[in-house]
Design an enzyme around this catalytic site. Structure first.
Site, mmCIF file in Angstrom:
data_model
loop_
_atom_site.group_PDB
_atom_site.id
_atom_site.type_symbol
_atom_site.label_atom_id
_atom_site.label_comp_id
_atom_site.label_asym_id
_atom_site.label_seq_id
_atom_site.Cartn_x
_atom_site.Cartn_y
_atom_site.Cartn_z
ATOM 1 N N HIS A 35 0.843 -1.192 0.000
ATOM 2 C CA HIS A 35 0.000 0.000 0.000
ATOM 3 C C HIS A 35 0.881 1.247 0.000
ATOM 4 O O HIS A 35 1.267 1.735 1.070
ATOM 5 C CB HIS A 35 -0.891 0.007 1.243
ATOM 6 N N GLY A 124 -3.671 -3.716 11.662
ATOM 7 C CA GLY A 124 -4.125 -4.199 10.363
ATOM 8 C C GLY A 124 -5.629 -4.105 10.281
ATOM 9 O O GLY A 124 -6.185 -3.404 9.445
ATOM 10 N N LEU A 126 -8.737 -2.456 10.771
ATOM 11 C CA LEU A 126 -8.887 -1.019 10.998
ATOM 12 C C LEU A 126 -9.637 -0.725 12.296
ATOM 13 O O LEU A 126 -10.629 -1.356 12.623
ATOM 14 C CB LEU A 126 -9.600 -0.370 9.814
ATOM 15 N N ASP A 162 -9.261 7.622 7.353
ATOM 16 C CA ASP A 162 -10.685 7.703 7.048
ATOM 17 C C ASP A 162 -11.384 6.388 7.343
ATOM 18 O O ASP A 162 -12.471 6.358 7.933
ATOM 19 C CB ASP A 162 -10.899 8.039 5.563
ATOM 20 N N GLY A 163 -10.780 5.289 6.901
ATOM 21 C CA GLY A 163 -11.398 3.986 7.111
ATOM 22 C C GLY A 163 -11.588 3.682 8.581
ATOM 23 O O GLY A 163 -12.611 3.124 8.992
ATOM 24 N N ASN A 192 -7.544 11.880 3.838
ATOM 25 C CA ASN A 192 -7.235 11.983 2.404
ATOM 26 C C ASN A 192 -8.464 11.798 1.512
ATOM 27 O O ASN A 192 -8.378 11.888 0.297
ATOM 28 C CB ASN A 192 -6.129 10.995 2.004
ATOM 29 N N ILE A 194 -10.133 9.333 0.521
ATOM 30 C CA ILE A 194 -10.140 8.250 -0.470
ATOM 31 C C ILE A 194 -10.318 6.914 0.247
ATOM 32 O O ILE A 194 -9.665 6.646 1.254
ATOM 33 C CB ILE A 194 -8.823 8.228 -1.280
ATOM 34 N N HIS A 267 -3.941 3.093 -3.499
ATOM 35 C CA HIS A 267 -4.135 2.641 -2.117
ATOM 36 C C HIS A 267 -3.468 1.298 -1.858
ATOM 37 O O HIS A 267 -2.638 1.177 -0.960
ATOM 38 C CB HIS A 267 -5.622 2.535 -1.775
ATOM 39 N N SER A 387 -22.992 -8.249 37.931
ATOM 40 C CA SER A 387 -23.285 -9.533 37.290
ATOM 41 C C SER A 387 -22.023 -10.351 37.062
ATOM 42 O O SER A 387 -22.028 -11.580 37.188
ATOM 43 C CB SER A 387 -23.994 -9.300 35.951
ATOM 44 N N GLU A 414 -18.157 -3.202 24.773
ATOM 45 C CA GLU A 414 -17.438 -4.467 24.924
ATOM 46 C C GLU A 414 -16.199 -4.542 24.038
ATOM 47 O O GLU A 414 -15.125 -4.956 24.483
ATOM 48 C CB GLU A 414 -18.362 -5.652 24.611
ATOM 49 N N HIS A 476 -29.302 -14.339 24.451
ATOM 50 C CA HIS A 476 -28.246 -14.192 25.444
ATOM 51 C C HIS A 476 -27.624 -15.521 25.855
ATOM 52 O O HIS A 476 -26.808 -15.559 26.764
ATOM 53 C CB HIS A 476 -28.797 -13.467 26.683
#
Length: 664
Positions: A35, A124, A126, A162-163, A192, A194, A267, A387, A414, A476
């Site tokens: 990348h 890695g 994201l 951004d991701g 960026n 993109i 990218h 709990s 969580e 649950h």
């Protein structure tokens, strides 16, 4: 005149930044994968941060009081490796960068944790890095509250993307960091605009800066290619002590690539030889691949050595400090002699009193005993403290701007909790544990998997297992979750049957420095079955609980709250003249690590039955061709727990029936 032609003994920051770009695009081009876009786009931000602000010593990369730098979008790893190479981290050589993304190379496709090469965390997926960073920043403040500025006084810097801003975990982490007022957390947002599919406007149009202001962050926006503006914004962020900082840096992805910059095409693929040459010309970088001119490399190496004197001075302070022993002990993270005594006392008392407690309650009893003996043990829960039985009486809470406590209220976050716990562990000086319902491991799984991959000691207290939680129903009731957790490599999944096994599982988790543990606990009460032993028997993963050394006709294997049903079945079978051995298997992973002879002795050569209130997956390796499984084949239902066990046939009577069938 090309920029590089002007390089003499005093290179500009632009020269130094272009060196990073060139190394990154060369590494990707040589590997024929990777990348290049983000490393080229955010290089100017990284150059300012590393050259002017980051406090580190490349000669002592694991210095406990170093600033932490986290490249959260791991696909930008080529930039991180370029930074650690030029600043003189000994392990990160130019040969390693030439072997980028190749088998056995320390320059992996996504960074894999190793402080010796400047990689604080494996990133890695994201959002994980920026979420773990909350834990790093919190650990710094908690240790500072104990040991003061002389020993603990550093910051956590992050580059995000951004991701990552789209990922849900980043929202959880940012909300928590703002609430806790973690003023030593500074995040540079590589804006960026993109994504892989094209411009972020396809899917992502919110006002990120406004969102972070709402979280309680200090927010600035700068041109990510304006060195002076980046420096000024960083100085402004450093001046803010009661808020984490977000510096939104408007950048151009693939900066310097004439045909591909500003587009998604750069990218996740090499630029290509022709475009690399064009980028070199555009940037004025006339040097061969992987060559950094001596003046530029020298300038970067000086930056790498700049922190050495600070390290020496810090070491002197540590050597003379009245709390040196306590500081070194908490960083080492060993189980103390006092903790060993406390664990033994809890086992003795439980064996003597034989309570019919839920194992979650037994876990709380263990914590009450060991918390005073392990100063690095840090607790918490995702809004389920009572709990989960995770809050120890007398333990104070972490609060905004008050980090002297040892218990974190993570809120209903969580995933964020588990990531931040990973950050606490990675930082050093902390043994984090945190609780939620076992069904919510679905939310936690990416962070748990990452802890296993990074070989970190993180302890997950997961309560309310399977149909035993009763009336809350199938939403649950985690019937498939034991199998799902057991599928993760290097993760210990422990399901104790009573208080004594619970104590032993806690000891195993505390001693397992290179892997995380999930301790799976019941909601309902279970009888105390085990006798007290000086030895931790659970450490073998499985053992003969009843019928040891006796001739047997059948072996009944079980875990957790189903153990007492197995014991009842053994008694009923004995009345019918059938001799059964009961094997308690609190941890399949540990059992698999035992010798073949030990495993064969425990399991025996007779037919086997497994009874566990979960799905069958994972048990066939013990059942063999002529075994039977008694458990769940689908989702649960809403009813009192005992009614559910009867309804689904997870009973002693069913075990007896299956045993008779197998022995016909």
């Amino acid at each position: 005149m090309p920029i590089s032609a002007a390089v003499t003994c005093d290179p500009s920051l632009k020269d130094m930044s272009n060196a990073l770009r060139a190394l990154a695009m060369d590494a990707v081009e040589c590997a024929k994968s990777g990348h290049p876009g983000m490393p080229m786009g955010v290089a100017d931000v990284a150059a300012v941060l590393w050259s002017k602000f980051l406090r580190f010593d490349s000669e002592n990369p694991a210095w406990p009081d170093r600033d932490r730098f986290i490249m959260s979008p791991g696909h930008a790893s080529a930039l991180l490796y370029a930074l650690t190479y030029v600043t003189g981290f000994k392990k990160m050589t130019i040969e390693a960068i030439k072997n980028f993304r190749q088998l056995g190379s320390i320059a992996a496709g996504h960074p894999e944790v190793d402080p010796e090469i400047g990689v604080e965390i494996t990133t890695g997926p994201l959002g994980q890095g920026v979420a773990h960073a909350t834990g790093f920043a919190l650990a710094e403040r908690m240790l500072n509250a104990r040991f003061g500025d002389d020993l603990v006084n550093h910051r956590t810097f992050v580059i995000t993307s951004d991701g990552e801003m789209m990922e849900g975990i980043s929202h959880e982490a940012a909300s928590l960091a703002g609430h806790l007022k973690l003023g030593r957390l500074i995040v540079f947002y590589d804006d960026n605009k993109i994504s892989i599919d094209g411009p972020t406007s396809l899917t992502f149009t919110e006002d990120v800066q406004a969102r972070y202001r709402a979280y309680g962050w200090h927010v600035q926006t700068v041109d990510g290619h304006d060195f002076a503006a980046i420096e000024a914004a960083t100085n402004a962020a450093l001046a803010v002590t009661d808020k984490p900082s977000l510096i939104a840096c408007r950048t151009i992805i693939g900066y310097g690539s004439p045909k591909k910059q500003g587009t998604s095409s750069c990218h996740g693929a090499p630029l290509g030889a022709e475009e690399v040459a064009a980028a070199r010309a555009q940037l004025g970088w006339a040097h061969e691949p992987f060559v950094v001119p001596e003046p530029i490399l020298t300038a970067w190496r000086k930056i790498g050595a700049r922190g050495h004197q600070e390290y020496v001075e810090w070491k002197r302070r540590l050597d003379a400090h009245e709390k040196r022993g306590a500081f070194e002990m908490i960083l080492k993270g060993d189980v103390t002699a006092e903790c060993e005594k406390a664990l033994a006392e809890v086992k003795r008392k439980l064996a003597e009193e034989k309570p019919k407690h839920a194992t979650r309650k037994c876990s709380g009893i263990v914590l009450q005993g060991i918390m005073p003996t392990l100063p690095g043990l840090i607790g918490g829960s995702a809004d389920l403290s009572e709990s989960n039985n995770t809050h120890v009486k007398g333990t104070s809470d972490i609060a905004p701007c008050d980090y002297s406590g040892r218990y974190v209220h993570w809120g209903v976050r969580e995933h964020g909790m588990c990531a931040a716990m990973g950050g606490l562990a990675l930082h050093g000086g902390m043994i984090p544990y945190g609780g939620t319902f076992f069904v919510f491991t679905d939310y936690c799984r990416p962070a748990i998997r990452l802890a296993a991959l990074m070989r970190q000691r993180v302890i997950y207290i997961m309560t309310h297992v399977s149909i035993g939680l009763g009336e809350d129903g199938p939403t649950h009731q985690p019937v498939e979750h034991l199998a799902a957790m057991r599928a993760i490599p290097n993760l210990l999944v422990m399901r104790p049957c009573d208080g004594i096994e619970t104590t032993e599982c806690w000891e195993i988790a505390l001693r397992s420095k290179t892997r995380p543990s999930v301790i799976v606990l019941s909601r309902q009460g279970v009888p105390t079955i085990r006798q007290n032993t000086a030895e931790n028997i659970s450490v073998k993963g499985g053992y003969v609980l009843a019928g040891e050394g006796e001739k047997r006709d059948i072996t009944i294997i079980s875990t957790g709250s189903e153990i007492y049903r197995a014991m009842d079945a053994r008694k009923q079978l004995a009345e019918k003249g059938i001799k059964a051995a009961v094997v308690s298997m609190p941890c399949l992973e540990l059992f698999d690590e035992q010798s073949e002879a030990y495993r064969e002795n425990v399991l025996g050569s007779v037919p086997r039955i497994v009874i566990e209130a979960g799905i069958r997956q994972g048990w066939d390796r013990y059942l063999g061709c002529n075994g039977a499984f008694i458990g769940m084949t689908g989702f649960g239902a809403s009813a009192p727990a005992e009614k559910l066990f009867e309804h689904f046939g997870i009973t002693a009577a069913k075990v007896v029936e299956k045993a008779q069938e197998l022995l016909r």
